[in-house]
Design a protein around this motif. Sequence first.
Motif, PDB file in Angstrom:
ATOM      1  N   GLU A   1       0.866  -1.179   0.000  1.00  0.00           N
ATOM      2  CA  GLU A   1       0.000   0.000   0.000  1.00  0.00           C
ATOM      3  C   GLU A   1       0.898   1.223   0.000  1.00  0.00           C
ATOM      4  O   GLU A   1       1.743   1.370   0.877  1.00  0.00           O
ATOM      5  N   ARG A   2       0.710   2.060  -0.999  1.00  0.00           N
ATOM      6  CA  ARG A   2       1.485   3.299  -1.082  1.00  0.00           C
ATOM      7  C   ARG A   2       0.512   4.479  -1.103  1.00  0.00           C
ATOM      8  O   ARG A   2      -0.472   4.465  -1.837  1.00  0.00           O
ATOM      9  N   ARG A   3       0.812   5.470  -0.285  1.00  0.00           N
ATOM     10  CA  ARG A   3       0.027   6.703  -0.228  1.00  0.00           C
ATOM     11  C   ARG A   3       0.777   7.754  -1.035  1.00  0.00           C
ATOM     12  O   ARG A   3       1.943   8.034  -0.761  1.00  0.00           O
ATOM     13  N   LEU A   4       0.093   8.286  -2.019  1.00  0.00           N
ATOM     14  CA  LEU A   4       0.723   9.190  -2.984  1.00  0.00           C
ATOM     15  C   LEU A   4       0.012  10.536  -2.977  1.00  0.00           C
ATOM     16  O   LEU A   4      -1.216  10.586  -2.913  1.00  0.00           O
ATOM     17  N   ARG A   5       0.766  11.590  -3.084  1.00  0.00           N
ATOM     18  CA  ARG A   5       0.196  12.949  -3.111  1.00  0.00           C
ATOM     19  C   ARG A   5      -0.025  13.400  -4.556  1.00  0.00           C
ATOM     20  O   ARG A   5       0.456  14.447  -4.972  1.00  0.00           O
ATOM     21  N   HIS A   6      -0.728  12.568  -5.290  1.00  0.00           N
ATOM     22  CA  HIS A   6      -1.048  12.846  -6.685  1.00  0.00           C
ATOM     23  C   HIS A   6      -2.486  12.425  -6.923  1.00  0.00           C
ATOM     24  O   HIS A   6      -2.985  11.490  -6.286  1.00  0.00           O
ATOM     25  N   ALA A   7      -3.153  13.087  -7.842  1.00  0.00           N
ATOM     26  CA  ALA A   7      -4.538  12.760  -8.165  1.00  0.00           C
ATOM     27  C   ALA A   7      -4.629  11.335  -8.705  1.00  0.00           C
ATOM     28  O   ALA A   7      -3.692  10.844  -9.353  1.00  0.00           O
TER      29      ALA A   7
ATOM     30  N   TRP B   1      -3.137   6.679 -12.248  1.00  0.00           N
ATOM     31  CA  TRP B   1      -3.630   5.769 -13.289  1.00  0.00           C
ATOM     32  C   TRP B   1      -2.829   5.925 -14.574  1.00  0.00           C
ATOM     33  O   TRP B   1      -2.422   4.942 -15.191  1.00  0.00           O
ATOM     34  N   ALA B   2      -2.587   7.167 -14.982  1.00  0.00           N
ATOM     35  CA  ALA B   2      -1.841   7.411 -16.219  1.00  0.00           C
ATOM     36  C   ALA B   2      -0.427   6.848 -16.127  1.00  0.00           C
ATOM     37  O   ALA B   2       0.066   6.238 -17.080  1.00  0.00           O
ATOM     38  N   ALA B   3       0.239   7.041 -14.991  1.00  0.00           N
ATOM     39  CA  ALA B   3       1.610   6.527 -14.827  1.00  0.00           C
ATOM     40  C   ALA B   3       1.630   4.997 -14.894  1.00  0.00           C
ATOM     41  O   ALA B   3       2.581   4.402 -15.384  1.00  0.00           O
ATOM     42  N   LEU B   4       0.557   4.378 -14.411  1.00  0.00           N
ATOM     43  CA  LEU B   4       0.472   2.920 -14.424  1.00  0.00           C
ATOM     44  C   LEU B   4       0.134   2.369 -15.804  1.00  0.00           C
ATOM     45  O   LEU B   4       0.640   1.313 -16.193  1.00  0.00           O
ATOM     46  N   THR B   5      -0.679   3.084 -16.570  1.00  0.00           N
ATOM     47  CA  THR B   5      -1.223   2.505 -17.794  1.00  0.00           C
ATOM     48  C   THR B   5      -0.701   3.090 -19.105  1.00  0.00           C
ATOM     49  O   THR B   5      -0.886   2.478 -20.151  1.00  0.00           O
ATOM     50  N   ASP B   6      -0.073   4.254 -19.077  1.00  0.00           N
ATOM     51  CA  ASP B   6       0.428   4.878 -20.297  1.00  0.00           C
ATOM     52  C   ASP B   6       1.801   4.305 -20.642  1.00  0.00           C
ATOM     53  O   ASP B   6       2.726   4.385 -19.829  1.00  0.00           O
TER      54      ASP B   6
ATOM     55  N   PRO C   1     -10.879   2.020 -15.311  1.00  0.00           N
ATOM     56  CA  PRO C   1     -10.245   3.321 -15.155  1.00  0.00           C
ATOM     57  C   PRO C   1     -11.052   4.247 -14.239  1.00  0.00           C
ATOM     58  O   PRO C   1     -12.268   4.248 -14.336  1.00  0.00           O
ATOM     59  N   PRO C   2     -10.462   5.030 -13.433  1.00  0.00           N
ATOM     60  CA  PRO C   2      -9.071   5.005 -12.987  1.00  0.00           C
ATOM     61  C   PRO C   2      -8.925   4.296 -11.649  1.00  0.00           C
ATOM     62  O   PRO C   2      -8.170   4.729 -10.785  1.00  0.00           O
TER      63      PRO C   2
ATOM     64  N   GLY D   1      -8.783  11.245   1.740  1.00  0.00           N
ATOM     65  CA  GLY D   1      -8.467  12.636   2.023  1.00  0.00           C
ATOM     66  C   GLY D   1      -7.776  13.270   0.838  1.00  0.00           C
ATOM     67  O   GLY D   1      -8.274  13.234  -0.286  1.00  0.00           O
ATOM     68  N   ASP D   2      -6.577  13.825   1.075  1.00  0.00           N
ATOM     69  CA  ASP D   2      -5.840  14.462  -0.015  1.00  0.00           C
ATOM     70  C   ASP D   2      -4.782  13.546  -0.613  1.00  0.00           C
ATOM     71  O   ASP D   2      -3.907  13.986  -1.350  1.00  0.00           O
ATOM     72  N   GLU D   3      -4.880  12.257  -0.322  1.00  0.00           N
ATOM     73  CA  GLU D   3      -3.927  11.288  -0.858  1.00  0.00           C
ATOM     74  C   GLU D   3      -4.634  10.278  -1.760  1.00  0.00           C
ATOM     75  O   GLU D   3      -5.809   9.995  -1.585  1.00  0.00           O
ATOM     76  N   THR D   4      -3.872   9.757  -2.687  1.00  0.00           N
ATOM     77  CA  THR D   4      -4.334   8.625  -3.483  1.00  0.00           C
ATOM     78  C   THR D   4      -3.654   7.389  -2.912  1.00  0.00           C
ATOM     79  O   THR D   4      -2.450   7.393  -2.664  1.00  0.00           O
ATOM     80  N   VAL D   5      -4.436   6.363  -2.679  1.00  0.00           N
ATOM     81  CA  VAL D   5      -3.912   5.113  -2.133  1.00  0.00           C
ATOM     82  C   VAL D   5      -3.812   4.102  -3.270  1.00  0.00           C
ATOM     83  O   VAL D   5      -4.801   3.811  -3.941  1.00  0.00           O
TER      84      VAL D   5
END
Length: 180
Positions: free
Chosen positions: A35-41, A46-51, A91-92, A117-121
Motif C-alpha cells: 500500500e502506497r500513499r501518494l500525493r497525486h490525483a 492511473w496514467a503513470a500505471l497505464t500509459d 479506469p481510474p 483525504g488528499d492522498e491517493t492510495v
Amino acid sequence: MSNKASTAQDQPPIPGDRRGTLGVGPDGEWQIRFERRLRHAPGRVWAALTDPDQQAQWVPGVTIEATVGGKVVFDFGDEGMAEGEVLAVEPPRALEHTWIWPGEPRSVVRWDISVDGDETVLVMLHRQLRQAPAVDYATGWHAMLDAFGIYLDGGDPAAAEPDYAGLFEFYSQAAQDQTK
C-alpha cells in the motif's frame, strides 16, 4: 511496525511505511500486498500505471496494455521476464493482470487506486504464489513501487539505487516468520 510480516488481510501499514506484507491469504495461497500513499490525483497515478510512455520511465521493460486481453511484459533483462494478460480494467480505479514467470504457476496482480483525504492510495496485491518466489517478488515489487513514487514526484528513478540485499533480507525474514 515489527519485522514480522502480516498477511494481506491485516490492518493497513503504519503511515509512511513502504514495506509490503507477505503471507498466506484467505484463499490459503501465498500473497504479497503493498500500500502506497501518494500525493497525486488518482488520474495521474492511473496514467503513470497505464500509459506506455510513462511505464518506461519508472521501470524500463514494462509493458501493460490497459485493455482486457492486453499484453503484459516485465522484462528484467538477464534476470528474466514475466509475461501475462490483462484481465480487468476499471479506469481510474483498478487494473488486474496475470503474472507468468518461467517455471512458476500463473499468479494474478491487482492494482487498486482509491482516494483517502488528499492522498491517493495505491494497493498492489500479487496472489496465488508459492512461498519460494514470494520473497524475490516482494523485493522486486518494493523497488518498482519506490521507482513509481519517485517518478510521480518528478525525480529520476534510475538515479535511486535500491537496497536489494536489505529488502531481500527483510522479506526473507518476514516469510520465515509466517511459517513459524
